[in-house]
Design an enzyme around this catalytic site. Structure first.
Site, PDB file in Angstrom:
ATOM      1  N   HIS A 122       6.343  92.770  87.560  1.00  9.22           N
ATOM      2  CA  HIS A 122       5.327  93.395  88.414  1.00  9.22           C
ATOM      3  C   HIS A 122       5.224  94.896  88.188  1.00  9.22           C
ATOM      4  CE1 HIS A 122       6.021  89.786  91.335  1.00  9.22           C
ATOM      5  NE2 HIS A 122       5.265  89.459  90.292  1.00  9.22           N
ATOM      6  N   CYS A 157      -7.824 110.777  85.815  1.00 12.37           N
ATOM      7  CA  CYS A 157      -7.334 110.495  84.454  1.00 12.37           C
ATOM      8  C   CYS A 157      -7.744 111.663  83.547  1.00 12.37           C
ATOM      9  CB  CYS A 157      -7.949 109.192  83.943  1.00 12.37           C
ATOM     10  SG  CYS A 157      -7.679 108.909  82.186  1.00 12.37           S
ATOM     11  N   ASN A 223      21.041  84.562  98.656  1.00 11.38           N
ATOM     12  CA  ASN A 223      20.092  85.101  99.627  1.00 11.38           C
ATOM     13  C   ASN A 223      20.665  84.822 101.012  1.00 11.38           C
ATOM     14  OD1 ASN A 223      17.822  85.531 101.359  1.00 11.38           O
ATOM     15  ND2 ASN A 223      16.445  85.195  99.625  1.00 11.38           N
TER      16      ASN A 223
HETATM   17  C1  BV8 Z   1      -1.469  86.231  89.354  1.00 13.12           C
HETATM   18  C2  BV8 Z   1       3.996  94.857  92.944  1.00 13.12           C
HETATM   19  C3  BV8 Z   1      -3.088  85.197  88.019  1.00 13.12           C
HETATM   20  C4  BV8 Z   1       3.212  95.650  93.909  1.00 13.12           C
HETATM   21  C5  BV8 Z   1       3.883  92.535  93.725  1.00 13.12           C
HETATM   22  C6  BV8 Z   1      -5.534  84.121  95.730  1.00 13.12           C
HETATM   23  C7  BV8 Z   1      -6.153  85.138  95.028  1.00 13.12           C
HETATM   24  C8  BV8 Z   1      -5.519  85.810  93.990  1.00 13.12           C
HETATM   25  C9  BV8 Z   1      -4.241  85.451  93.643  1.00 13.12           C
HETATM   26  C10 BV8 Z   1      -3.628  84.441  94.358  1.00 13.12           C
HETATM   27  C11 BV8 Z   1      -4.250  83.771  95.375  1.00 13.12           C
HETATM   28  N1  BV8 Z   1      -3.392  82.838  95.854  1.00 13.12           N
HETATM   29  C12 BV8 Z   1      -2.233  82.900  95.163  1.00 13.12           C
HETATM   30  C13 BV8 Z   1      -2.377  83.857  94.250  1.00 13.12           C
HETATM   31  C14 BV8 Z   1      -1.402  84.278  93.303  1.00 13.12           C
HETATM   32  C15 BV8 Z   1      -0.668  85.484  93.880  1.00 13.12           C
HETATM   33  C16 BV8 Z   1       0.369  84.993  94.875  1.00 13.12           C
HETATM   34  O1  BV8 Z   1       1.372  84.443  94.479  1.00 13.12           O
HETATM   35  N2  BV8 Z   1       0.102  85.153  96.174  1.00 13.12           N
HETATM   36  C17 BV8 Z   1       1.033  84.620  97.156  1.00 13.12           C
HETATM   37  C18 BV8 Z   1       1.450  85.712  98.105  1.00 13.12           C
HETATM   38  C19 BV8 Z   1       0.364  83.462  97.860  1.00 13.12           C
HETATM   39  N3  BV8 Z   1      -0.036  86.096  92.741  1.00 13.12           N
HETATM   40  C20 BV8 Z   1      -0.700  87.040  92.075  1.00 13.12           C
HETATM   41  O2  BV8 Z   1      -1.761  87.499  92.405  1.00 13.12           O
HETATM   42  C21 BV8 Z   1      -0.017  87.471  90.795  1.00 13.12           C
HETATM   43  N4  BV8 Z   1      -0.952  87.406  89.725  1.00 13.12           N
HETATM   44  O3  BV8 Z   1      -1.203  85.184  89.889  1.00 13.12           O
HETATM   45  O4  BV8 Z   1      -2.366  86.341  88.306  1.00 13.12           O
HETATM   46  C22 BV8 Z   1      -4.294  85.211  88.940  1.00 13.12           C
HETATM   47  C23 BV8 Z   1      -5.191  86.243  88.829  1.00 13.12           C
HETATM   48  C24 BV8 Z   1      -6.331  86.222  89.633  1.00 13.12           C
HETATM   49  C25 BV8 Z   1      -6.522  85.179  90.559  1.00 13.12           C
HETATM   50  C26 BV8 Z   1      -5.555  84.162  90.690  1.00 13.12           C
HETATM   51  C27 BV8 Z   1      -4.429  84.182  89.886  1.00 13.12           C
HETATM   52  C28 BV8 Z   1       0.456  88.901  90.913  1.00 13.12           C
HETATM   53  C29 BV8 Z   1       1.553  88.983  91.943  1.00 13.12           C
HETATM   54  C30 BV8 Z   1       2.203  90.374  91.890  1.00 13.12           C
HETATM   55  C31 BV8 Z   1       1.957  91.117  93.189  1.00 13.12           C
HETATM   56  N5  BV8 Z   1       2.707  92.370  93.174  1.00 13.12           N
HETATM   57  N6  BV8 Z   1       4.575  93.665  93.606  1.00 13.12           N
HETATM   58  C32 BV8 Z   1       4.067  96.241  94.986  1.00 13.12           C
HETATM   59  O5  BV8 Z   1       5.291  96.013  95.036  1.00 13.12           O
HETATM   60  O6  BV8 Z   1       3.473  96.972  95.802  1.00 13.12           O
HETATM   61  S1  BV8 Z   1       4.589  91.246  94.511  1.00 13.12           S
HETATM   62  C33 BV8 Z   1       5.566  91.669  95.861  1.00 13.12           C
HETATM   63  O7  BV8 Z   1       6.136  90.467  96.312  1.00 13.12           O
HETATM   64  C34 BV8 Z   1       6.829  92.425  95.624  1.00 13.12           C
HETATM   65  O8  BV8 Z   1       6.697  93.590  94.921  1.00 13.12           O
HETATM   66  C35 BV8 Z   1       7.723  91.462  94.952  1.00 13.12           C
HETATM   67  O9  BV8 Z   1       7.559  91.665  93.574  1.00 13.12           O
HETATM   68  C36 BV8 Z   1       7.110  90.147  95.345  1.00 13.12           C
HETATM   69  C37 BV8 Z   1       8.044  89.163  95.895  1.00 13.12           C
HETATM   70  O10 BV8 Z   1       8.688  89.753  97.012  1.00 13.12           O
HETATM   71  P1  BV8 Z   1      10.289  89.658  97.025  1.00 13.12           P
HETATM   72  O11 BV8 Z   1      10.803  90.458  95.909  1.00 13.12           O
HETATM   73  O12 BV8 Z   1      10.695  88.238  97.087  1.00 13.12           O
HETATM   74  O13 BV8 Z   1      10.615  90.415  98.360  1.00 13.12           O
HETATM   75  P2  BV8 Z   1      10.492  89.836  99.834  1.00 13.12           P
HETATM   76  O14 BV8 Z   1      10.523  90.999 100.753  1.00 13.12           O
HETATM   77  O15 BV8 Z   1       9.366  88.856  99.921  1.00 13.12           O
HETATM   78  O16 BV8 Z   1      11.826  88.980  99.995  1.00 13.12           O
HETATM   79  C38 BV8 Z   1      13.081  89.613  99.930  1.00 13.12           C
HETATM   80  C39 BV8 Z   1      14.138  88.531 100.004  1.00 13.12           C
HETATM   81  O17 BV8 Z   1      15.425  89.158  99.900  1.00 13.12           O
HETATM   82  C40 BV8 Z   1      14.124  87.747 101.302  1.00 13.12           C
HETATM   83  O18 BV8 Z   1      14.246  86.370 101.016  1.00 13.12           O
HETATM   84  C41 BV8 Z   1      15.383  88.243 102.026  1.00 13.12           C
HETATM   85  O19 BV8 Z   1      15.976  87.215 102.800  1.00 13.12           O
HETATM   86  C42 BV8 Z   1      16.270  88.581 100.873  1.00 13.12           C
HETATM   87  N7  BV8 Z   1      17.302  89.581 101.152  1.00 13.12           N
HETATM   88  C43 BV8 Z   1      17.317  90.551 102.113  1.00 13.12           C
HETATM   89  N8  BV8 Z   1      18.461  91.267 102.013  1.00 13.12           N
HETATM   90  C44 BV8 Z   1      19.163  90.740 100.960  1.00 13.12           C
HETATM   91  C45 BV8 Z   1      18.434  89.673 100.418  1.00 13.12           C
HETATM   92  N9  BV8 Z   1      18.864  88.953  99.374  1.00 13.12           N
HETATM   93  C46 BV8 Z   1      20.061  89.283  98.849  1.00 13.12           C
HETATM   94  N10 BV8 Z   1      20.823  90.305  99.306  1.00 13.12           N
HETATM   95  C47 BV8 Z   1      20.414  91.047 100.355  1.00 13.12           C
HETATM   96  N11 BV8 Z   1      21.192  92.046 100.811  1.00 13.12           N
END
Ligand code: BV8
Length: 255
Positions: A122, A157, A223
Protein backbone atom coordinates in the site's frame (compact mmCIF):
# COMPACT_ATOMS: atom_id res chain seq x y z
CA UNK A 1 -2.98 -15.30 26.48
CA UNK A 2 -0.85 -17.60 24.37
CA UNK A 3 0.32 -20.80 26.04
CA UNK A 4 3.95 -21.92 25.77
CA UNK A 5 3.04 -25.08 23.87
CA UNK A 6 1.32 -23.02 21.14
CA UNK A 7 4.56 -21.03 20.84
CA UNK A 8 6.48 -24.32 20.59
CA UNK A 9 4.07 -25.55 17.89
CA UNK A 10 4.55 -22.33 15.93
CA UNK A 11 8.34 -22.65 16.23
CA UNK A 12 8.15 -26.25 14.99
CA UNK A 13 6.14 -25.16 11.92
CA UNK A 14 8.74 -22.49 11.19
CA UNK A 15 11.61 -24.96 11.56
CA UNK A 16 9.90 -27.31 9.09
CA UNK A 17 9.38 -24.60 6.45
CA UNK A 18 11.73 -23.64 3.62
CA UNK A 19 9.90 -20.58 2.27
CA UNK A 20 8.18 -18.44 4.88
CA UNK A 21 6.09 -15.39 4.02
CA UNK A 22 4.98 -12.81 6.54
CA UNK A 23 1.94 -10.55 6.02
CA UNK A 24 1.81 -7.62 8.42
CA UNK A 25 -0.74 -4.92 9.16
CA UNK A 26 -0.91 -1.87 11.38
CA UNK A 27 -1.00 -4.00 14.55
CA UNK A 28 2.70 -4.78 14.24
CA UNK A 29 3.48 -1.05 14.64
CA UNK A 30 1.00 -0.53 17.48
CA UNK A 31 3.61 -1.15 20.21
CA UNK A 32 5.79 1.46 18.57
CA UNK A 33 3.09 3.99 19.38
CA UNK A 34 1.52 4.25 15.92
CA UNK A 35 -2.30 3.96 16.10
CA UNK A 36 -3.66 1.18 13.89
CA UNK A 37 -5.63 2.12 10.79
CA UNK A 38 -8.94 1.39 12.48
CA UNK A 39 -7.98 2.73 15.94
CA UNK A 40 -10.18 5.65 16.74
CA UNK A 41 -8.59 8.79 15.39
CA UNK A 42 -8.21 11.53 17.95
CA UNK A 43 -8.30 15.31 18.10
CA UNK A 44 -9.72 17.07 15.10
CA UNK A 45 -9.58 13.85 13.11
CA UNK A 46 -11.89 12.01 15.53
CA UNK A 47 -14.93 12.83 13.40
CA UNK A 48 -13.47 11.35 10.23
CA UNK A 49 -13.49 7.76 8.92
CA UNK A 50 -9.96 7.10 7.60
CA UNK A 51 -11.38 4.81 4.95
CA UNK A 52 -13.28 7.76 3.48
CA UNK A 53 -10.26 10.05 3.56
CA UNK A 54 -7.95 7.45 1.95
CA UNK A 55 -9.50 7.84 -1.52
CA UNK A 56 -8.65 9.79 -4.69
CA UNK A 57 -12.17 11.22 -4.77
CA UNK A 58 -11.78 12.65 -1.25
CA UNK A 59 -8.45 14.16 -2.30
CA UNK A 60 -9.89 15.71 -5.47
CA UNK A 61 -12.87 17.05 -3.52
CA UNK A 62 -10.73 18.54 -0.75
CA UNK A 63 -6.98 18.22 -1.37
CA UNK A 64 -6.10 20.25 1.72
CA UNK A 65 -8.15 18.03 4.06
CA UNK A 66 -6.61 14.80 2.75
CA UNK A 67 -3.09 16.28 2.53
CA UNK A 68 -3.39 17.49 6.16
CA UNK A 69 -4.66 14.02 7.20
CA UNK A 70 -1.43 12.49 5.88
CA UNK A 71 0.71 15.27 7.36
CA UNK A 72 -0.96 14.48 10.73
CA UNK A 73 -0.08 10.79 10.34
CA UNK A 74 3.45 11.59 9.16
CA UNK A 75 3.89 13.70 12.31
CA UNK A 76 2.78 10.75 14.46
CA UNK A 77 5.13 8.35 12.66
CA UNK A 78 8.15 10.66 12.48
CA UNK A 79 9.64 9.94 15.91
CA UNK A 80 8.54 6.31 16.28
CA UNK A 81 10.96 3.38 16.43
CA UNK A 82 10.72 -0.31 15.64
CA UNK A 83 9.48 -2.48 18.51
CA UNK A 84 10.54 -5.96 19.66
CA UNK A 85 8.23 -7.50 17.05
CA UNK A 86 10.01 -5.76 14.16
CA UNK A 87 13.41 -6.81 15.54
CA UNK A 88 12.25 -10.41 16.02
CA UNK A 89 11.06 -10.56 12.40
CA UNK A 90 14.46 -9.28 11.24
CA UNK A 91 16.15 -12.00 13.36
CA UNK A 92 13.84 -14.59 11.80
CA UNK A 93 14.88 -13.38 8.32
CA UNK A 94 18.55 -13.67 9.29
CA UNK A 95 17.94 -17.31 10.23
CA UNK A 96 15.68 -17.98 7.22
CA UNK A 97 17.07 -15.76 4.43
CA UNK A 98 14.30 -16.78 2.01
CA UNK A 99 11.72 -15.24 4.37
CA UNK A 100 9.71 -12.48 2.63
CA UNK A 101 7.96 -9.67 4.52
CA UNK A 102 4.82 -8.41 2.76
CA UNK A 103 3.38 -5.40 4.56
CA UNK A 104 0.20 -3.34 4.26
CA UNK A 105 1.85 -0.70 6.43
CA UNK A 106 2.92 2.65 5.05
CA UNK A 107 5.48 3.23 7.80
CA UNK A 108 9.04 1.88 7.31
CA UNK A 109 9.60 0.35 10.75
CA UNK A 110 10.27 -3.09 9.23
CA UNK A 111 13.26 -1.64 7.36
CA UNK A 112 14.39 0.33 10.41
CA UNK A 113 14.13 -2.89 12.44
CA UNK A 114 16.48 -4.68 10.04
CA UNK A 115 14.13 -6.50 7.65
CA UNK A 116 15.23 -6.42 4.01
CA UNK A 117 13.37 -6.77 0.72
CA UNK A 118 10.11 -5.62 2.35
CA UNK A 119 7.19 -5.56 -0.10
CA UNK A 120 4.94 -2.52 0.53
CA UNK A 121 1.52 -3.38 -0.91
CA UNK A 122 0.00 0.00 0.00
CA UNK A 123 2.96 2.33 -0.55
CA UNK A 124 4.97 4.41 1.91
CA UNK A 125 3.76 7.58 3.61
CA UNK A 126 7.25 9.12 3.51
CA UNK A 127 7.03 9.42 -0.30
CA UNK A 128 5.07 11.88 -2.44
CA UNK A 129 4.25 11.91 -6.14
CA UNK A 130 2.47 13.92 -8.80
CA UNK A 131 -1.25 13.09 -8.59
CA UNK A 132 -1.22 12.68 -12.40
CA UNK A 133 2.18 10.91 -12.61
CA UNK A 134 2.91 13.46 -15.33
CA UNK A 135 6.45 12.11 -16.02
CA UNK A 136 5.44 8.42 -15.79
CA UNK A 137 4.15 6.14 -13.04
CA UNK A 138 5.22 7.02 -10.43
CA UNK A 139 6.43 10.62 -10.79
CA UNK A 140 8.02 10.96 -7.36
CA UNK A 141 8.40 14.48 -5.94
CA UNK A 142 10.82 15.43 -3.16
CA UNK A 143 8.71 17.99 -1.29
CA UNK A 144 11.67 18.89 0.95
CA UNK A 145 13.01 20.82 -2.08
CA UNK A 146 9.75 22.74 -2.51
CA UNK A 147 8.43 25.74 -0.65
CA UNK A 148 4.73 26.42 -0.60
CA UNK A 149 2.07 27.88 1.67
CA UNK A 150 1.08 24.92 3.84
CA UNK A 151 -2.21 26.68 4.57
CA UNK A 152 -3.21 25.86 1.00
CA UNK A 153 -2.66 22.13 1.44
CA UNK A 154 -0.51 20.07 -0.97
CA UNK A 155 2.39 21.56 -2.94
CA UNK A 156 2.27 21.83 -6.74
CA UNK A 157 4.11 19.29 -8.91
CA UNK A 158 7.34 20.99 -10.10
CA UNK A 159 6.81 19.44 -13.57
CA UNK A 160 3.16 20.12 -14.34
CA UNK A 161 2.00 22.46 -11.58
CA UNK A 162 -0.85 20.20 -10.48
CA UNK A 163 -1.32 18.47 -7.08
CA UNK A 164 1.29 16.43 -5.27
CA UNK A 165 -0.13 13.51 -3.21
CA UNK A 166 1.23 10.94 -0.72
CA UNK A 167 2.73 7.83 -2.35
CA UNK A 168 0.17 5.48 -0.78
CA UNK A 169 -2.50 3.26 -2.38
CA UNK A 170 -5.99 4.61 -1.77
CA UNK A 171 -9.18 2.58 -1.69
CA UNK A 172 -10.35 1.93 -5.23
CA UNK A 173 -6.79 2.19 -6.59
CA UNK A 174 -4.78 -0.69 -8.02
CA UNK A 175 -1.81 -1.86 -5.96
CA UNK A 176 1.63 -1.12 -7.46
CA UNK A 177 2.19 -3.90 -10.07
CA UNK A 178 5.79 -4.45 -8.92
CA UNK A 179 4.68 -5.04 -5.31
CA UNK A 180 1.77 -7.24 -6.35
CA UNK A 181 3.99 -9.34 -8.65
CA UNK A 182 6.68 -9.71 -5.99
CA UNK A 183 4.08 -10.81 -3.45
CA UNK A 184 2.54 -13.27 -5.92
CA UNK A 185 5.98 -14.79 -6.59
CA UNK A 186 6.62 -15.23 -2.86
CA UNK A 187 3.18 -16.75 -2.31
CA UNK A 188 3.73 -19.25 -5.12
CA UNK A 189 6.53 -21.06 -3.24
CA UNK A 190 5.62 -20.40 0.39
CA UNK A 191 4.52 -23.28 2.64
CA UNK A 192 3.95 -21.07 5.69
CA UNK A 193 2.59 -17.55 6.24
CA UNK A 194 2.80 -15.62 9.49
CA UNK A 195 -0.16 -13.22 9.51
CA UNK A 196 0.56 -10.49 12.02
CA UNK A 197 -1.45 -7.50 13.20
CA UNK A 198 -4.02 -7.20 10.44
CA UNK A 199 -7.81 -7.08 10.66
CA UNK A 200 -7.94 -9.07 7.43
CA UNK A 201 -10.54 -6.73 5.90
CA UNK A 202 -8.74 -5.13 2.96
CA UNK A 203 -8.36 -6.90 -0.38
CA UNK A 204 -6.32 -8.17 -2.10
CA UNK A 205 -3.94 -8.42 0.93
CA UNK A 206 -6.54 -10.17 3.09
CA UNK A 207 -6.86 -12.99 0.53
CA UNK A 208 -3.15 -13.84 0.63
CA UNK A 209 -3.35 -16.28 3.59
CA UNK A 210 -6.04 -18.17 1.65
CA UNK A 211 -3.70 -18.40 -1.37
CA UNK A 212 -1.21 -20.23 0.88
CA UNK A 213 -3.91 -22.47 2.38
CA UNK A 214 -5.38 -23.36 -1.02
CA UNK A 215 -1.93 -24.60 -2.04
CA UNK A 216 -1.75 -26.83 1.06
CA UNK A 217 0.36 -24.43 3.08
CA UNK A 218 -0.15 -23.37 6.68
CA UNK A 219 -0.92 -20.07 8.41
CA UNK A 220 -0.06 -18.77 11.85
CA UNK A 221 -1.97 -15.70 13.02
CA UNK A 222 -0.62 -13.34 15.67
CA UNK A 223 -3.25 -10.88 16.84
CA UNK A 224 -4.86 -10.09 20.22
CA UNK A 225 -8.25 -10.10 18.49
CA UNK A 226 -10.04 -12.58 16.26
CA UNK A 227 -10.29 -11.73 12.57
CA UNK A 228 -11.65 -13.48 9.43
CA UNK A 229 -8.17 -14.99 9.16
CA UNK A 230 -8.47 -16.64 12.59
CA UNK A 231 -10.92 -19.16 11.11
CA UNK A 232 -8.39 -20.49 8.58
CA UNK A 233 -5.24 -20.21 10.71
CA UNK A 234 -3.57 -23.48 11.73
CA UNK A 235 -2.25 -21.78 14.88
CA UNK A 236 -3.76 -18.67 16.46
CA UNK A 237 -1.46 -16.86 18.88
CA UNK A 238 -3.62 -14.36 20.76
CA UNK A 239 -1.59 -11.45 22.01
CA UNK A 240 0.59 -8.51 20.98
CA UNK A 241 3.18 -9.24 18.30
CA UNK A 242 5.87 -7.34 20.24
CA UNK A 243 5.57 -9.96 22.97
CA UNK A 244 4.83 -13.10 20.94
CA UNK A 245 7.40 -12.80 18.12
CA UNK A 246 10.45 -12.69 20.45
CA UNK A 247 9.07 -15.77 22.27
CA UNK A 248 8.83 -17.62 18.95
CA UNK A 249 12.44 -16.73 18.08
CA UNK A 250 13.55 -17.95 21.54
CA UNK A 251 11.60 -21.19 21.09
CA UNK A 252 13.49 -21.86 17.82
CA UNK A 253 16.63 -22.41 19.90
CA UNK A 254 14.96 -24.83 22.29
CA UNK A 255 15.26 -28.54 21.45
C1 BV8 B 1 -8.04 -2.73 -5.12
C2 BV8 B 1 -2.98 3.04 2.51
C3 BV8 B 1 -8.59 -3.22 -7.34
C4 BV8 B 1 -3.66 4.32 2.78
C5 BV8 B 1 -4.73 1.32 2.63
C6 BV8 B 1 -15.57 -1.00 -3.74
C7 BV8 B 1 -14.95 -0.04 -4.51
C8 BV8 B 1 -13.57 -0.03 -4.70
C9 BV8 B 1 -12.81 -1.01 -4.12
C10 BV8 B 1 -13.44 -1.96 -3.35
C11 BV8 B 1 -14.80 -1.98 -3.16
N1 BV8 B 1 -15.10 -3.04 -2.37
C12 BV8 B 1 -13.96 -3.70 -2.05
C13 BV8 B 1 -12.96 -3.06 -2.65
C14 BV8 B 1 -11.58 -3.39 -2.58
C15 BV8 B 1 -10.94 -2.55 -1.48
C16 BV8 B 1 -11.26 -3.19 -0.14
O1 BV8 B 1 -10.71 -4.21 0.19
N2 BV8 B 1 -12.18 -2.59 0.62
C17 BV8 B 1 -12.57 -3.21 1.88
C18 BV8 B 1 -12.41 -2.22 3.00
C19 BV8 B 1 -13.99 -3.70 1.73
N3 BV8 B 1 -9.53 -2.62 -1.76
C20 BV8 B 1 -8.99 -1.69 -2.54
O2 BV8 B 1 -9.57 -0.73 -2.97
C21 BV8 B 1 -7.55 -1.97 -2.91
N4 BV8 B 1 -7.40 -1.88 -4.32
O3 BV8 B 1 -8.77 -3.61 -4.72
O4 BV8 B 1 -7.80 -2.50 -6.47
C22 BV8 B 1 -9.87 -2.42 -7.52
C23 BV8 B 1 -9.78 -1.16 -8.06
C24 BV8 B 1 -10.96 -0.44 -8.28
C25 BV8 B 1 -12.20 -1.00 -7.92
C26 BV8 B 1 -12.26 -2.27 -7.31
C27 BV8 B 1 -11.09 -2.98 -7.10
C28 BV8 B 1 -6.64 -0.94 -2.28
C29 BV8 B 1 -6.66 -1.10 -0.78
C30 BV8 B 1 -5.56 -0.23 -0.16
C31 BV8 B 1 -6.18 0.85 0.70
N5 BV8 B 1 -5.11 1.57 1.40
N6 BV8 B 1 -3.70 1.93 3.20
C32 BV8 B 1 -3.59 4.71 4.22
O5 BV8 B 1 -3.05 3.97 5.06
O6 BV8 B 1 -4.09 5.82 4.50
S1 BV8 B 1 -5.50 0.10 3.47
C33 BV8 B 1 -5.63 0.37 5.17
O7 BV8 B 1 -6.21 -0.80 5.70
C34 BV8 B 1 -4.38 0.37 5.99
O8 BV8 B 1 -3.41 1.24 5.58
C35 BV8 B 1 -3.92 -1.03 5.98
O9 BV8 B 1 -3.01 -1.14 4.92
C36 BV8 B 1 -5.19 -1.77 5.64
C37 BV8 B 1 -5.52 -2.89 6.52
O10 BV8 B 1 -5.59 -2.39 7.84
P1 BV8 B 1 -4.75 -3.20 8.94
O11 BV8 B 1 -3.33 -3.04 8.63
O12 BV8 B 1 -5.28 -4.57 9.05
O13 BV8 B 1 -5.06 -2.35 10.23
P2 BV8 B 1 -6.39 -2.40 11.10
O14 BV8 B 1 -6.39 -1.19 11.95
O15 BV8 B 1 -7.58 -2.70 10.23
O16 BV8 B 1 -6.18 -3.70 12.00
C38 BV8 B 1 -5.12 -3.75 12.92
C39 BV8 B 1 -5.12 -5.14 13.53
O17 BV8 B 1 -4.01 -5.22 14.44
C40 BV8 B 1 -6.37 -5.46 14.32
O18 BV8 B 1 -6.81 -6.76 13.99
C41 BV8 B 1 -5.89 -5.42 15.77
O19 BV8 B 1 -6.58 -6.37 16.57
C42 BV8 B 1 -4.46 -5.84 15.62
N7 BV8 B 1 -3.56 -5.39 16.69
C43 BV8 B 1 -3.70 -4.32 17.53
N8 BV8 B 1 -2.63 -4.26 18.35
C44 BV8 B 1 -1.81 -5.31 18.01
C45 BV8 B 1 -2.40 -6.02 16.96
N9 BV8 B 1 -1.84 -7.11 16.41
C46 BV8 B 1 -0.65 -7.51 16.91
N10 BV8 B 1 -0.01 -6.87 17.92
C47 BV8 B 1 -0.56 -5.78 18.49
N11 BV8 B 1 0.08 -5.17 19.51
Amino acid sequence: MTTPNLIQKAAALIRDSQNITVLTGAGVSRESGIPTFRDALDGLWARFNPQELATASAFMANPKLVWDFYEYRRDIMRDKSPNAGHFALAELQRRYPSLVVITQNIDELHEQGGSTGVIHLHGRIAGNKCFYNCQGDPTMVDVSLLSWDKENGPPACPHCGRWVRPDVVWFGEMLPPAALNAAAEALQVSELMLVIGTSGLVMPAADMPMVIKRRGGKAIEINPDDTPISDIADIKLSGPSGEILPRIVEALDEA
